[in-house]
Design a protein around this motif. Structure first.
Motif, PDB file in Angstrom:
ATOM      1  N   VAL A 240       0.864  -1.191   0.000  1.00 52.88           N
ATOM      2  CA  VAL A 240       0.000   0.000   0.000  1.00 52.88           C
ATOM      3  C   VAL A 240       0.892   1.230   0.000  1.00 52.88           C
ATOM      4  N   ALA A 241       0.822   1.989  -1.068  1.00 55.43           N
ATOM      5  CA  ALA A 241       1.638   3.203  -1.163  1.00 55.43           C
ATOM      6  C   ALA A 241       1.127   4.249  -0.173  1.00 55.43           C
ATOM      7  N   PRO A 242       2.034   4.931   0.495  1.00 53.59           N
ATOM      8  CA  PRO A 242       1.586   5.972   1.430  1.00 53.59           C
ATOM      9  C   PRO A 242       0.849   7.089   0.697  1.00 53.59           C
ATOM     10  N   ALA A 243      -0.099   7.599   1.365  1.00 58.12           N
ATOM     11  CA  ALA A 243      -0.881   8.685   0.742  1.00 58.12           C
ATOM     12  C   ALA A 243       0.003   9.900   0.515  1.00 58.12           C
ATOM     13  N   ALA A 245       1.402  13.620   0.287  1.00 59.07           N
ATOM     14  CA  ALA A 245       1.233  14.755   1.214  1.00 59.07           C
ATOM     15  C   ALA A 245       0.210  15.743   0.655  1.00 59.07           C
ATOM     16  N   LYS A 246      -0.702  16.144   1.505  1.00 65.06           N
ATOM     17  CA  LYS A 246      -1.742  17.093   1.093  1.00 65.06           C
ATOM     18  C   LYS A 246      -1.539  18.406   1.860  1.00 65.06           C
ATOM     19  N   PRO A 247      -1.034  19.404   1.199  1.00 68.96           N
ATOM     20  CA  PRO A 247      -0.838  20.691   1.892  1.00 68.96           C
ATOM     21  C   PRO A 247      -2.180  21.360   2.181  1.00 68.96           C
ATOM     22  N   VAL A 248      -2.309  21.775   3.377  1.00 68.97           N
ATOM     23  CA  VAL A 248      -3.513  22.529   3.788  1.00 68.97           C
ATOM     24  C   VAL A 248      -3.077  23.953   4.128  1.00 68.97           C
ATOM     25  N   VAL A 249      -3.599  24.888   3.427  1.00 67.25           N
ATOM     26  CA  VAL A 249      -3.192  26.297   3.577  1.00 67.25           C
ATOM     27  C   VAL A 249      -4.139  26.989   4.546  1.00 67.25           C
ATOM     28  N   ARG A 250      -3.538  27.590   5.542  1.00 72.84           N
ATOM     29  CA  ARG A 250      -4.321  28.363   6.520  1.00 72.84           C
ATOM     30  C   ARG A 250      -3.698  29.763   6.620  1.00 72.84           C
ATOM     31  N   ARG A 251      -4.508  30.747   6.423  1.00 68.52           N
ATOM     32  CA  ARG A 251      -4.036  32.134   6.502  1.00 68.52           C
ATOM     33  C   ARG A 251      -4.025  32.576   7.947  1.00 68.52           C
ATOM     34  N   SER A 252      -2.981  33.300   8.291  1.00 70.18           N
ATOM     35  CA  SER A 252      -2.869  33.857   9.653  1.00 70.18           C
ATOM     36  C   SER A 252      -2.467  35.316   9.535  1.00 70.18           C
ATOM     37  N   GLY A 253      -2.518  35.991  10.631  1.00 65.71           N
ATOM     38  CA  GLY A 253      -2.186  37.411  10.578  1.00 65.71           C
ATOM     39  C   GLY A 253      -0.719  37.621  10.272  1.00 65.71           C
ATOM     40  N   ILE A 262       0.381  17.265   5.543  1.00 68.28           N
ATOM     41  CA  ILE A 262      -0.022  15.951   6.073  1.00 68.28           C
ATOM     42  C   ILE A 262       0.599  14.856   5.201  1.00 68.28           C
ATOM     43  N   ARG A 263       1.488  14.051   5.800  1.00 69.06           N
ATOM     44  CA  ARG A 263       2.097  12.893   5.112  1.00 69.06           C
ATOM     45  C   ARG A 263       1.641  11.613   5.816  1.00 69.06           C
ATOM     46  N   GLY A 264       0.708  10.925   5.205  1.00 74.70           N
ATOM     47  CA  GLY A 264       0.169   9.737   5.848  1.00 74.70           C
ATOM     48  C   GLY A 264      -0.478  10.094   7.158  1.00 74.70           C
ATOM     49  N   THR A 265       0.186   9.643   8.240  1.00 73.97           N
ATOM     50  CA  THR A 265      -0.352   9.937   9.583  1.00 73.97           C
ATOM     51  C   THR A 265       0.414  11.059  10.257  1.00 73.97           C
ATOM     52  N   GLU A 266       1.433  11.613   9.551  1.00 70.33           N
ATOM     53  CA  GLU A 266       2.228  12.695  10.143  1.00 70.33           C
ATOM     54  C   GLU A 266       1.656  14.060   9.711  1.00 70.33           C
ATOM     55  N   VAL A 267       1.594  14.940  10.652  1.00 68.65           N
ATOM     56  CA  VAL A 267       1.092  16.313  10.386  1.00 68.65           C
ATOM     57  C   VAL A 267       2.204  17.300  10.760  1.00 68.65           C
ATOM     58  N   GLU A 268       2.539  18.183   9.849  1.00 68.12           N
ATOM     59  CA  GLU A 268       3.608  19.165  10.070  1.00 68.12           C
ATOM     60  C   GLU A 268       3.060  20.572   9.744  1.00 68.12           C
ATOM     61  N   ALA A 269       3.237  21.487  10.642  1.00 58.30           N
ATOM     62  CA  ALA A 269       2.781  22.865  10.422  1.00 58.30           C
ATOM     63  C   ALA A 269       3.998  23.772  10.163  1.00 58.30           C
ATOM     64  N   THR A 270       3.911  24.612   9.205  1.00 59.62           N
ATOM     65  CA  THR A 270       5.004  25.534   8.899  1.00 59.62           C
ATOM     66  C   THR A 270       4.416  26.819   8.315  1.00 59.62           C
TER      67      THR A 270
END
Length: 274
Positions: A240-243, A245-253, A262-270
């Motif tokens: 099963v190939a890992p899903a 990474a799906k970048p989720v863009v969130r605007r902040s001030g 999000i890479r598989g089950t890992e979530v990284e915020a930057t």
């Protein structure tokens, strides 16, 4: 009584006797013809004919037997069997058959006893190897071979040949003797492949003969090695190939933009600058 009457009586008696004689001859001829049609000539042994003996004229006689009672390979004339070699012992009164006689084509009579696809091989024996002198032409034997195995002087023995016919002991191919006789050699009948096995075993070790019961013609079944079972390979499991990474863009001030990767089950915020 007049002479004429006596003449007629005598003439009648002569005619009656003549008719009776002719009828008797006719009936006898018919009976003999009928009997001859149902009989055939068959050659039988007049004396005991031992194994390996050449048949001579004084050994056989011709008898009359009903048709269909004699074997198909029986002989109808003594000159057809004279000079042949007996391949089996025949007792007095036995019917001589083609299956029990062999042609003598010259040389020793022993050569005529060998089957077409067989060979005669002699084995040197003593009183032990020769089964105490009880081996006689026509017996059946097994051959056992003994040889040393390894460096510890241990010996192993196994049966290498089975159900071989004894053709001769020393230089005798007849069975007119019934008492045990110690001999120096025994001649056995075997195929070419069996002869090679026997000669090889003679050079590797010692041989021993084992006398068989003539009614026992069964051989050991050859051991058949079974192929090793092959374990079935487990069914391949699809990876099963890992899903991606799906970048989720969130605007902040401020001037940066917050991005959650999000890479598989890992979530990284930057944050990234725009």
């Amino acid at each position: 009584m007049s002479a004429r009457t006596l003449t007629l009586v005598a003439f009648s008696l002569i005619l009656g006797l003549g008719a009776a004689w002719m009828a008797n001859n006719w009936l006898s001829a018919r009976l003999n013809a009928s009997t001859d049609d149902n009989l055939q000539n068959v050659v039988v042994a007049n004396v005991e004919i031992p194994f390996g003996q050449m048949v001579e004229a004084q050994h056989v006689t011709v008898v009359r037997m009903p048709k269909g009672t004699a074997p198909d390979d029986a002989f109808d004339a003594s000159d057809k069997v004279v000079g042949k070699i007996a391949t089996f012992t025949m007792l007095r009164g036995d019917i001589l058959r083609g299956a029990r006689l062999a042609e003598h084509l010259g040389g020793s009579t022993l050569a005529s006893l060998i089957e077409a696809n067989k060979r005669a091989v002699s084995v040197r024996v003593d009183d032990v190897v020769g089964v105490g002198g009880f081996l006689l032409p026509g017996n059946r034997v097994d051959v056992l071979a003994t040889k040393k195995a390894g460096n510890n002087n241990e010996a192993e023995s196994k049966t290498i040949l089975e159900d071989l016919r004894v053709l001769a002991v020393d230089q005798t191919a007849s069975t007119d003797k019934t008492q045990p006789v110690v001999v120096r050699a025994v001649t056995l009948e075997m195929s070419s492949e069996e002869a090679e096995v026997l000669v090889k075993a003679q050079t590797e070790g010692k041989l021993q003969l084992a006398l068989r019961n003539p009614l026992n013609n069964q051989k050991k079944p050859e051991a058949v090695s079974k192929p090793a079972a092959v374990a079935e390979a487990p069914a391949p499991v699809a990876a099963v190939a890992p899903a991606p990474a799906k970048p989720v863009v969130r605007r902040s001030g401020g001037t940066g933009v917050g991005v959650t990767i999000i890479r598989g089950t890992e979530v990284e915020a930057t944050k990234v600058q725009l």
